[in-house]
Design an enzyme around this catalytic site. Structure first.
Site, mmCIF file in Angstrom:
data_model
loop_
_atom_site.group_PDB
_atom_site.id
_atom_site.type_symbol
_atom_site.label_atom_id
_atom_site.label_comp_id
_atom_site.label_asym_id
_atom_site.label_seq_id
_atom_site.Cartn_x
_atom_site.Cartn_y
_atom_site.Cartn_z
ATOM 1 N N GLY A 87 0.820 -1.209 0.000
ATOM 2 C CA GLY A 87 0.000 0.000 0.000
ATOM 3 C C GLY A 87 0.848 1.250 0.000
ATOM 4 O O GLY A 87 0.586 2.199 0.749
ATOM 5 N N ALA A 88 1.870 1.276 -0.871
ATOM 6 C CA ALA A 88 2.913 2.296 -0.771
ATOM 7 C C ALA A 88 2.741 3.478 -1.714
ATOM 8 O O ALA A 88 3.633 4.315 -1.804
ATOM 9 C CB ALA A 88 4.281 1.660 -1.014
ATOM 10 N N GLY A 100 -0.392 7.908 1.436
ATOM 11 C CA GLY A 100 -0.604 7.809 2.869
ATOM 12 C C GLY A 100 0.583 7.305 3.655
ATOM 13 O O GLY A 100 1.751 7.613 3.370
ATOM 14 N N GLY A 152 1.836 4.334 3.866
ATOM 15 C CA GLY A 152 2.725 3.452 3.122
ATOM 16 C C GLY A 152 3.769 4.211 2.327
ATOM 17 O O GLY A 152 4.959 3.874 2.349
ATOM 18 N N SER A 193 -5.061 -1.168 14.635
ATOM 19 C CA SER A 193 -5.754 0.054 15.033
ATOM 20 C C SER A 193 -6.364 -0.122 16.412
ATOM 21 O O SER A 193 -6.741 -1.235 16.808
ATOM 22 C CB SER A 193 -6.866 0.383 14.024
ATOM 23 O OG SER A 193 -7.703 1.417 14.506
ATOM 24 N N TYR A 234 -14.349 -3.704 10.052
ATOM 25 C CA TYR A 234 -13.018 -3.107 10.139
ATOM 26 C C TYR A 234 -12.359 -3.463 11.470
ATOM 27 O O TYR A 234 -11.195 -3.887 11.509
ATOM 28 C CB TYR A 234 -13.113 -1.590 9.983
ATOM 29 C CG TYR A 234 -11.775 -0.892 10.032
ATOM 30 C CD1 TYR A 234 -10.920 -0.911 8.934
ATOM 31 C CD2 TYR A 234 -11.349 -0.231 11.184
ATOM 32 C CE1 TYR A 234 -9.679 -0.293 8.982
ATOM 33 C CE2 TYR A 234 -10.119 0.413 11.233
ATOM 34 C CZ TYR A 234 -9.286 0.369 10.135
ATOM 35 O OH TYR A 234 -8.056 0.985 10.176
#
Length: 308
Positions: free
Chosen positions: A20-21, A24, A26, A159, A184
């Site tokens: 996920g780079a 954000g 990442g 989280s 989530y």
């Protein structure tokens, strides 16, 4: 480019994979690891956005350290598709003779239920099954690196949202009803259960695994059009910048202070106790078995499960 932080190790010669780079946390994590001298492998779902982010980080690297501009690599994979995760794992093992750090950063928040091509509810698929599968696929390289370098690290993002829920093993696929906040939160609890089980299985092998809540960060995870995302965006001015969240991730990836630390839940850079549900060893073992089945990993004996 800023100077690397003095509280972190020189990562020259290491290889670090960040999922996920392209944006954000990442992207900011990839940038800071590159500043520290690592060869960074950015894993992105969208090729166009991935190449744009890669070009940006390479330009920054070229300005600060011209010789490091070609040490930011890109791999394209949709982590919701298990076939692509398998292919990613194979190419990482083939293309790199070492892997020092795996950062399982990619995640989603979906306000309506979606299914992946594998028939899995997408929040659970991306947030838990993808890092579970990818970690298994690259573990041989992590183990080899730990044997030579002394340690390799797995960092998975979770989280504080995990608190107050338990795993609904009777309906992991959310087929009887979908609550986005519940889905989530359950996926983030799964990250911790997975990390606890993984750290036990890798005990004394030099591969450490920890999980981190990087803070409440203003990222694209709230890009949806539903009421939850709209409310979240209203308060986004209160959230951390991606760079601030990434500093907590990079701390686990590169700080000498956490050498040998494994199986812990970090809230930013401090070890804290996760929810009581996160210490349920029966749930950890059950989730492990179910996740292996859902990802198609071959069954092996318990002693070798983490190595396959």
């Amino acid at each position: 480019m800023e100077n690397p932080r003095s509280d972190l190790k020189d990562m020259s010669g290491t290889v670090c994979v960040v999922t996920g780079a392209n944006s954000g946390i990442g992207k900011a994590t990839a940038a800071e690891l590159a500043r520290l001298g690592a060869r960074v492998v950015m894993v992105c779902r969208d090729e166009g956005r991935g190449r744009e982010a890669q070009a940006e980080l390479r330009a920054e690297a070229r300005t600060a350290h011209p010789s490091r501009a070609d040490t930011i690599d890109l791999r394209i994979a949709d982590l919701s598709v298990q076939e692509e995760v398998y292919h990613l794992g194979e190419t990482l093992r083939a293309d790199y003779d070492r892997l020092d750090v795996l950062v399982n950063n990619a995640g989603v928040f979906l306000e309506s239920r979606e299914e992946t091509v594998d028939g899995v509810e997408a929040t659970f698929a991306v947030n838990h099954l993808a890092p579970f599968l990818l970690t298994h696929l690259v573990l041989p390289r992590l183990r080899e690196t730990a044997g030579r370098a002394g340690e390799a690290r797995i960092v998975t993002l979770s989280s504080e949202a995990h608190r107050g829920v338990s795993m609904d093993f009777d309906d992991l696929n959310a087929e009887t009803g979908y609550n986005p906040l519940q889905a989530y939160a359950q996926s983030k609890l799964a990250n911790i259960l997975f990390t606890h089980e993984l750290s036990r299985r890798l005990q004394d092998e030099g591969v450490v695994a920890n999980v981190v809540h990087p803070g409440i960060v203003n990222t694209n995870i709230w890009r949806g059009s539903g009421w939850i995302s709209r409310i979240a965006r209203l308060f986004s001015w209160l959230y951390k910048r991606p760079e601030e969240g990434a500093r907590n991730v990079v701390y686990l990836a590169a700080s000498p202070d956490v050498e040998g630390v494994t199986g812990q839940y970090f809230k930013e850079t401090e070890v804290v106790n996760p929810s009581p549900e996160a210490y349920d060893e029966k749930a950890e073992a059950r989730l492990w078995r179910i996740s292996r089945k859902m990802t198609g990993l071959a069954e092996v004996d318990e002693d070798g499960a983490a190595a396959e």
